[in-house]
Design an enzyme around this catalytic site. Structure first.
Site, PDB file in Angstrom:
ATOM      1  N   CYS A  21     -61.209  13.701 -17.069  1.00  0.00           N
ATOM      2  CA  CYS A  21     -61.674  12.708 -16.097  1.00  0.00           C
ATOM      3  C   CYS A  21     -62.418  11.615 -16.855  1.00  0.00           C
ATOM      4  O   CYS A  21     -61.873  11.022 -17.784  1.00  0.00           O
ATOM      5  CB  CYS A  21     -62.533  13.359 -15.014  1.00  0.00           C
ATOM      6  SG  CYS A  21     -64.014  14.206 -15.604  1.00  0.00           S
TER       7      CYS A  21
ATOM      8  N   ARG B 254     -65.682  16.244 -13.228  1.00  0.00           N
ATOM      9  CA  ARG B 254     -64.694  16.344 -12.151  1.00  0.00           C
ATOM     10  C   ARG B 254     -63.475  17.146 -12.610  1.00  0.00           C
ATOM     11  O   ARG B 254     -62.889  17.903 -11.830  1.00  0.00           O
ATOM     12  CB  ARG B 254     -64.264  14.950 -11.689  1.00  0.00           C
ATOM     13  CG  ARG B 254     -65.298  14.197 -10.882  1.00  0.00           C
ATOM     14  CD  ARG B 254     -64.831  12.783 -10.553  1.00  0.00           C
ATOM     15  NE  ARG B 254     -64.789  11.927 -11.728  1.00  0.00           N
ATOM     16  CZ  ARG B 254     -64.275  10.699 -11.757  1.00  0.00           C
ATOM     17  NH1 ARG B 254     -63.720  10.186 -10.657  1.00  0.00           N
ATOM     18  NH2 ARG B 254     -64.291   9.985 -12.868  1.00  0.00           N
TER      19      ARG B 254
END
Length: 306
Positions: free
Chosen positions: A256, A261
């Site tokens: 990410c 994430r």
């Protein structure tokens, strides 16, 4: 005789910690956590993105790990060292055989990242509370501000799993050298295309916009149910990733912006679907700043998203 003893022991251990999720014992429900709030064999840990969230109220007996200081190296960009991880576990009352349940805000972004760190250092039993802090609050479950009473342990890392982590060289081996592997960019379509470098309100930490060539874009939040933030079923996840060619037939690298994430997607692929997957925590802040590496930029931007 030995076989029956083994089966009996397994049944005893299962009953001792109630019933975990039928889908995977690495993912537990808020009901499961509620039943085990006072279980001395369970340590609940909050790892939230936003500072001060834990202090305003947390699950009973939960300890607070600050992702930006407790779970990272204080000097270099790296995860917490093995020695510091052992010290963190010891002062948090976590023994090698403790069942650790992680939860946090933002659908468990950094709780999943914490689970990834725990896995790297080989902790035997670490789980995520499905839906995270938001689901617990939405259900009106009890919160408190009192710090838990902790009894220090002598935690020792017995094995490490560095293969769960991808480096820049590993990504380039797939992109430039033709090594067998699949890349999954879990950022928003705007980040992936190069229209922006970072989500709105987040500091831009990369000089270039775009994505790693060949990476498939499956935003992290496509893996969760919108109504409560819990993970979608294994069948739904398998179908969603297979639609872009991620079917477990080859090793996967997820990334990410800074690796948090993508940890959420790593957890889904690794612990719900059972795929061979590594998290590239250098992510776009490293790749987008690296000299001499190729990028793909459908939006046509080159520098800082302009």
């Amino acid at each position: 005789m030995m076989r029956y003893a083994t089966v009996a022991l397994a049944a005893f251990l299962t009953i001792g910690l109630s019933n975990a999720s039928a889908e995977t014992d690495r993912l537990v429900s808020t009901d499961w956590v509620m039943e085990n709030l006072n279980n001395p064999d369970v340590r609940i840990v909050e790892v939230s993105v936003d500072p001060g969230v834990y202090e305003r109220g947390h699950l009973r007996n939960a300890v607070n790990f600050r992702w930006h200081s407790d779970l990272v190296d204080p000097v270099k960009r790296d995860i917490v060292s093995q020695e510091d991880f052992e010290q963190l576990m010891s002062r948090s009352g976590i023994a090698n055989d403790t069942t650790v349940v992680l939860y946090g805000d933002h659908n468990n972004w950094f709780a999943a990242w914490g689970a990834w760190v725990f896995d790297i250092y080989g902790h035997a039993d670490v789980r995520l509370m499905d839906g995270g802090r938001a689901k617990w609050e939405r259900e009106g479950r009890p919160m408190e501000v009192r710090q838990p009473d902790l009894r220090a342990t002598e935690y020792t890392v017995e094995q490490t799993n560095p293969q769960l982590r991808a480096r820049l060289a590993d990504v380039l081996a797939v992109v430039e050298d033709g090594e067998d592997g699949a890349l999954v960019d879990i950022r928003s379509p705007e980040e992936y295309s190069g229209r922006v470098i970072a989500p709105a309100g987040i500091q831009e930490l990369a000089i270039r916009a775009g994505h790693v060539p060949g990476a498939k874009n499956v935003p992290w939040d496509h893996a969760v149910n919108k109504e409560d933030g819990t993970f979608k079923s294994a069948d739904e996840l398998r179908e969603m990733y297979a639609a872009v060619g991620i079917d477990g037939s080859k090793p996967v690298i997820v990334y990410c912006r800074i690796g948090e994430r993508s940890s959420h997607t790593w957890f889904a692929l690794k612990h719900i679907l059972g795929y061979d997957v590594r998290n590239y925590d250098g992510s776009w802040t490293e790749y987008g700043n690296a000299v001499g590496v190729p990028i793909d930029n459908p939006a046509g931007t080159i520098w800082t998203g302009k």
